[in-house]
Design an enzyme around this catalytic site. Structure first.
Site, PDB file in Angstrom:
ATOM      1  N   SER A   7      25.476  77.926 -28.484  1.00  0.00           N
ATOM      2  CA  SER A   7      24.264  77.152 -28.228  1.00  0.00           C
ATOM      3  C   SER A   7      24.166  76.101 -29.322  1.00  0.00           C
ATOM      4  CB  SER A   7      23.044  78.061 -28.245  1.00  0.00           C
ATOM      5  OG  SER A   7      21.856  77.288 -28.237  1.00  0.00           O
ATOM      6  N   HIS A  32      26.906  75.285 -24.625  1.00  0.00           N
ATOM      7  CA  HIS A  32      25.552  75.379 -24.071  1.00  0.00           C
ATOM      8  C   HIS A  32      24.667  74.362 -24.779  1.00  0.00           C
ATOM      9  CE1 HIS A  32      22.216  77.544 -22.109  1.00  0.00           C
ATOM     10  NE2 HIS A  32      21.553  77.423 -23.238  1.00  0.00           N
ATOM     11  N   ASP A  34      20.948  72.799 -25.011  1.00  0.00           N
ATOM     12  CA  ASP A  34      19.537  73.004 -24.689  1.00  0.00           C
ATOM     13  C   ASP A  34      18.766  71.699 -24.734  1.00  0.00           C
ATOM     14  OD1 ASP A  34      20.119  75.905 -26.451  1.00  0.00           O
ATOM     15  OD2 ASP A  34      19.338  75.939 -24.400  1.00  0.00           O
ATOM     16  N   MET A  36      15.010  70.030 -24.251  1.00  0.00           N
ATOM     17  CA  MET A  36      13.587  70.392 -24.236  1.00  0.00           C
ATOM     18  C   MET A  36      12.742  69.115 -24.220  1.00  0.00           C
ATOM     19  SD  MET A  36      13.731  73.477 -27.011  1.00  0.00           S
ATOM     20  CE  MET A  36      14.937  74.793 -26.862  1.00  0.00           C
ATOM     21  N   HIS A  65      21.242  73.099 -20.238  1.00  0.00           N
ATOM     22  CA  HIS A  65      20.101  73.968 -19.913  1.00  0.00           C
ATOM     23  C   HIS A  65      18.828  73.121 -19.997  1.00  0.00           C
ATOM     24  CE1 HIS A  65      17.500  77.656 -21.339  1.00  0.00           C
ATOM     25  NE2 HIS A  65      17.121  77.209 -20.183  1.00  0.00           N
ATOM     26  N   MET A  67      15.246  72.571 -20.009  1.00  0.00           N
ATOM     27  CA  MET A  67      13.908  73.163 -20.177  1.00  0.00           C
ATOM     28  C   MET A  67      12.904  72.012 -20.129  1.00  0.00           C
ATOM     29  SD  MET A  67      14.895  75.909 -23.131  1.00  0.00           S
ATOM     30  CE  MET A  67      16.428  75.087 -23.564  1.00  0.00           C
ATOM     31  N   MET A 136      16.796  84.214 -19.061  1.00  0.00           N
ATOM     32  CA  MET A 136      16.292  84.030 -20.417  1.00  0.00           C
ATOM     33  C   MET A 136      15.925  85.403 -20.970  1.00  0.00           C
ATOM     34  SD  MET A 136      16.671  80.960 -21.159  1.00  0.00           S
ATOM     35  CE  MET A 136      16.021  81.266 -22.806  1.00  0.00           C
ATOM     36  N   GLY A 141      12.596  77.987 -25.790  1.00  0.00           N
ATOM     37  CA  GLY A 141      11.979  77.005 -26.672  1.00  0.00           C
ATOM     38  C   GLY A 141      12.432  77.071 -28.105  1.00  0.00           C
ATOM     39  N   PHE A 142      12.908  78.248 -28.548  1.00  0.00           N
ATOM     40  CA  PHE A 142      13.295  78.393 -29.952  1.00  0.00           C
ATOM     41  C   PHE A 142      14.476  79.345 -30.105  1.00  0.00           C
ATOM     42  CE2 PHE A 142       9.636  76.120 -31.361  1.00  0.00           C
ATOM     43  CZ  PHE A 142       8.660  76.386 -30.387  1.00  0.00           C
ATOM     44  N   GLY A 144      16.570  82.116 -32.633  1.00  0.00           N
ATOM     45  CA  GLY A 144      16.173  83.107 -33.641  1.00  0.00           C
ATOM     46  C   GLY A 144      15.075  84.071 -33.222  1.00  0.00           C
ATOM     47  N   ASP A 174      20.743  84.305 -22.196  1.00  0.00           N
ATOM     48  CA  ASP A 174      20.433  83.315 -23.221  1.00  0.00           C
ATOM     49  C   ASP A 174      19.250  83.761 -24.071  1.00  0.00           C
ATOM     50  OD1 ASP A 174      19.474  79.754 -23.017  1.00  0.00           O
ATOM     51  OD2 ASP A 174      20.171  81.007 -24.672  1.00  0.00           O
ATOM     52  N   GLY A 175      19.503  84.019 -25.352  1.00  0.00           N
ATOM     53  CA  GLY A 175      18.445  84.396 -26.265  1.00  0.00           C
ATOM     54  C   GLY A 175      18.754  85.691 -27.002  1.00  0.00           C
ATOM     55  N   GLY A 196      24.047  82.024 -30.199  1.00  0.00           N
ATOM     56  CA  GLY A 196      23.370  81.148 -31.144  1.00  0.00           C
ATOM     57  C   GLY A 196      23.369  81.725 -32.543  1.00  0.00           C
TER      58      GLY A 196
HETATM   59  C1  DX5 Z   1      16.282  78.976 -26.517  1.00  0.00           C
HETATM   60  C2  DX5 Z   1      17.639  78.475 -26.127  1.00  0.00           C
HETATM   61  C3  DX5 Z   1      18.780  79.335 -26.636  1.00  0.00           C
HETATM   62  C4  DX5 Z   1      18.802  79.554 -28.151  1.00  0.00           C
HETATM   63  C5  DX5 Z   1      19.643  80.760 -28.485  1.00  0.00           C
HETATM   64  O1  DX5 Z   1      15.324  78.442 -25.687  1.00  0.00           O
HETATM   65  O2  DX5 Z   1      17.724  78.383 -24.716  1.00  0.00           O
HETATM   66  O3  DX5 Z   1      19.998  78.785 -26.179  1.00  0.00           O
HETATM   67  O4  DX5 Z   1      19.300  78.448 -28.762  1.00  0.00           O
HETATM   68  O5  DX5 Z   1      19.563  81.020 -29.846  1.00  0.00           O
HETATM   69  P1  DX5 Z   1      19.542  82.544 -30.422  1.00  0.00           P
HETATM   70  O6  DX5 Z   1      20.870  83.120 -30.079  1.00  0.00           O
HETATM   71  O7  DX5 Z   1      19.335  82.346 -31.860  1.00  0.00           O
HETATM   72  O8  DX5 Z   1      18.447  83.269 -29.736  1.00  0.00           O
HETATM   73 ZN    ZN Z   2      19.575  77.752 -23.659  1.00  0.00          ZN
END
Ligand code: DX5
Ligand code: ZN
Length: 229
Positions: A7, A32, A34, A36, A65, A67, A136, A141-142, A144, A174-175, A196
């Site tokens: 990611s 991947h 992201d 937003m 992806h 969002m 998801m 959105g974030f 970590g 994802d996440g 990620g």
């Molecule tokens: C969050 C993203 C993810 C995120 C994954 O909305 O879609 O791709 O970057 O990061 P980790 O693996 O840290 O949860």
């Molecule tokens: Zn993502």
């Protein structure tokens, strides 16, 4: 068959070109990306111009992806930027079937992303135009965040639905995908792992070491892994 995709929102944005090259050489299967808009999710990441700049540094698939609200208004920009796969959120798409059909007509792999609270039944009447589903496993959105445990069951039920209906649809998770969550998500039917901060972008390891460690772990967890999309 399980594939891994970093990611890139978790990467050092100041060194994205060399990071993409390093991850490509280390053997990841896809990237991947992201996107937003500050509306669908309360955050901002990257845009089509940045994707255009990193596109020449790998031939591996770019998985975008989205969002964003009204994804149909933005899809062409990301196709021009070099996307091979695009997932839109079911919660943001009034005309989901049309969007997916449109993606396929343009030769793009069509994906649907589902927020944690969205039931898999949302997919029932679009399964014939979907190539992959992004479950998801955190609220989008974030990076970590912590894995939402009920998502293990959701992955399992989605795999059962897809197999029962006889479709060839990949499940992406994802996440917070890391060594503590990978065994069960893979056992429950996930095919594509978005990686990620939980297993790839870690201060104590080089990207090469992190990918190697992850591949060894996957081999032990899931001997079938061959890395294909
Ligand atoms: C969050 C993203 C993810 C995120 C994954 O909305 O879609 O791709 O970057 O990061 P980790 O693996 O840290 O949860
Ligand atoms: Zn993502």
């Amino acid at each position: 068959m399980t594939s891994i995709g970093p990611s890139l929102m978790c990467a050092d944005m100041g060194n994205l070109k060399s990071t993409v090259r390093e991850l490509d050489q280390a053997g990841v299967d896809f990237f991947h990306l992201d996107i937003m808009d500050g509306l669908f999710v309360p955050n901002f990441t990257m845009g089509p111009d940045l994707i255009k700049q990193i596109r020449p540094f790998t031939d591996k698939p770019f998985d975008v992806h989205l969002m964003v609200m009204k994804p149909e208004d933005h899809i062409d920009l990301f196709i021009e930027a070099g996307a091979d796969m695009i997932s839109v959120h079911a919660e943001a798409a009034t005309h989901l079937q049309r969007i997916l059909q449109n993606l396929r007509n343009k030769g793009i792999k069509a994906g649907v992303a589902l927020n944690p609270s969205t039931p898999i039944e949302e997919l029932e009447y679009v399964l014939d135009v979907v190539d992959y589903v992004t479950v998801m496993t955190v609220n989008p959105g974030f990076a970590g965040q912590k894995f939402i445990p009920l998502m293990y069951k959701k992955i399992q039920r989605l795999r059962e639905l897809i197999d029962k209906e006889g479709y060839n649809i990949q499940i992406q998770v994802d996440g917070n995908i890391g060594f503590h969550t990978i065994p069960e998500v893979v056992k429950n039917g996930a095919d594509m792992l978005v990686c990620g901060t939980s297993c790839l972008f870690k201060k104590e390891l080089s990207l090469k070491e992190a990918v190697q460690q992850l591949n060894i772990f996957l081999e032990q967890t899931n001997p079938q892994k061959e890395g294909m999309i």
